[in-house]
Scaffold this motif. Structure first.
Motif, mmCIF file in Angstrom:
data_model
loop_
_atom_site.group_PDB
_atom_site.id
_atom_site.type_symbol
_atom_site.label_atom_id
_atom_site.label_comp_id
_atom_site.label_asym_id
_atom_site.label_seq_id
_atom_site.Cartn_x
_atom_site.Cartn_y
_atom_site.Cartn_z
ATOM 1 N N ALA A 59 1.105 11.919 -9.912
ATOM 2 C CA ALA A 59 0.423 13.208 -9.720
ATOM 3 C C ALA A 59 1.413 14.381 -9.843
ATOM 4 O O ALA A 59 1.087 15.425 -10.405
ATOM 5 C CB ALA A 59 -0.267 13.247 -8.357
ATOM 6 N N GLY A 60 2.636 14.194 -9.356
ATOM 7 C CA GLY A 60 3.657 15.235 -9.456
ATOM 8 C C GLY A 60 4.139 15.462 -10.868
ATOM 9 O O GLY A 60 4.665 16.542 -11.184
ATOM 10 N N ALA A 61 3.977 14.492 -11.736
ATOM 11 C CA ALA A 61 4.431 14.622 -13.121
ATOM 12 C C ALA A 61 3.376 15.258 -14.024
ATOM 13 O O ALA A 61 3.673 15.652 -15.151
ATOM 14 C CB ALA A 61 4.817 13.249 -13.674
ATOM 15 N N LEU A 62 2.148 15.366 -13.524
ATOM 16 C CA LEU A 62 1.066 15.944 -14.335
ATOM 17 C C LEU A 62 1.170 17.464 -14.347
ATOM 18 O O LEU A 62 1.526 18.078 -13.346
ATOM 19 C CB LEU A 62 -0.294 15.516 -13.781
ATOM 20 N N PRO A 63 0.824 18.089 -15.477
ATOM 21 C CA PRO A 63 0.846 19.554 -15.521
ATOM 22 C C PRO A 63 -0.223 20.137 -14.607
ATOM 23 O O PRO A 63 -1.287 19.536 -14.422
ATOM 24 C CB PRO A 63 0.553 19.880 -16.984
ATOM 25 N N ALA A 64 0.061 21.293 -14.045
ATOM 26 C CA ALA A 64 -0.875 21.943 -13.111
ATOM 27 C C ALA A 64 -2.023 22.588 -13.831
ATOM 28 O O ALA A 64 -2.062 22.883 -14.934
ATOM 29 C CB ALA A 64 -0.135 22.977 -12.274
ATOM 30 N N LEU A 83 0.828 -1.207 0.000
ATOM 31 C CA LEU A 83 0.000 0.000 0.000
ATOM 32 C C LEU A 83 0.864 1.259 0.000
ATOM 33 O O LEU A 83 0.544 2.244 -0.678
ATOM 34 C CB LEU A 83 -0.956 -0.013 1.194
ATOM 35 N N ALA A 84 1.971 1.240 0.728
ATOM 36 C CA ALA A 84 2.889 2.385 0.747
ATOM 37 C C ALA A 84 3.504 2.608 -0.633
ATOM 38 O O ALA A 84 3.615 3.753 -1.096
ATOM 39 C CB ALA A 84 3.971 2.178 1.800
ATOM 40 N N LEU A 85 3.889 1.526 -1.302
ATOM 41 C CA LEU A 85 4.451 1.646 -2.654
ATOM 42 C C LEU A 85 3.426 2.182 -3.645
ATOM 43 O O LEU A 85 3.752 3.007 -4.506
ATOM 44 C CB LEU A 85 4.986 0.298 -3.131
ATOM 45 N N LEU A 86 2.183 1.713 -3.530
ATOM 46 C CA LEU A 86 1.134 2.211 -4.425
ATOM 47 C C LEU A 86 0.881 3.696 -4.184
ATOM 48 O O LEU A 86 0.697 4.467 -5.138
ATOM 49 C CB LEU A 86 -0.159 1.405 -4.238
ATOM 50 N N ALA A 87 0.888 4.132 -2.922
ATOM 51 C CA ALA A 87 0.700 5.545 -2.606
ATOM 52 C C ALA A 87 1.852 6.375 -3.167
ATOM 53 O O ALA A 87 1.644 7.451 -3.739
ATOM 54 C CB ALA A 87 0.579 5.733 -1.098
ATOM 55 N N GLU A 88 3.071 5.870 -3.014
ATOM 56 C CA GLU A 88 4.249 6.559 -3.533
ATOM 57 C C GLU A 88 4.175 6.685 -5.057
ATOM 58 O O GLU A 88 4.478 7.745 -5.617
ATOM 59 C CB GLU A 88 5.503 5.794 -3.122
ATOM 60 N N ALA A 89 3.779 5.626 -5.717
ATOM 61 C CA ALA A 89 3.648 5.654 -7.177
ATOM 62 C C ALA A 89 2.583 6.664 -7.596
ATOM 63 O O ALA A 89 2.765 7.402 -8.565
ATOM 64 C CB ALA A 89 3.316 4.266 -7.717
ATOM 65 N N GLY A 90 1.483 6.700 -6.869
ATOM 66 C CA GLY A 90 0.424 7.666 -7.169
ATOM 67 C C GLY A 90 0.893 9.089 -6.998
ATOM 68 O O GLY A 90 0.581 9.972 -7.808
#
Length: 79
Positions: free
Chosen positions: A74-79, A63-70
């Protein structure tokens, strides 16, 4: 792409079913493929079926890895 995720069993229901918590969202799933599931156990859920029980420590790591991946996506998406 298909994804099976760890979920914590929060309630046992009739007919080999349970309510599980997936990131705070509660959904019903079938326990027909897994024996000996109790409230508090983690199960791997795919398309509404628990496939097997999972060690709690392994579930938390996954679950921690899935949260980190998410967060990374999200950080790579344009604002």
């Amino acid at each position: 792409m298909c994804l099976a995720v760890p979920a914590r069993v929060v309630e046992l229901l009739d007919d080999d079913r349970a309510t599980v918590s997936l990131g705070g969202v509660k959904v019903a799933c079938s326990l027909a493929l897994v024996e000996g599931v109790e409230v508090g156990d983690y199960v791997i859920v795919h398309v509404g079926y628990a496939l097997n029980k999972l060690d709690p420590a392994e579930a938390e790591r996954t679950l921690a890895l899935l949260a980190e991946a998410g967060d990374a996506v999200a950080g790579a998406l344009p604002a």
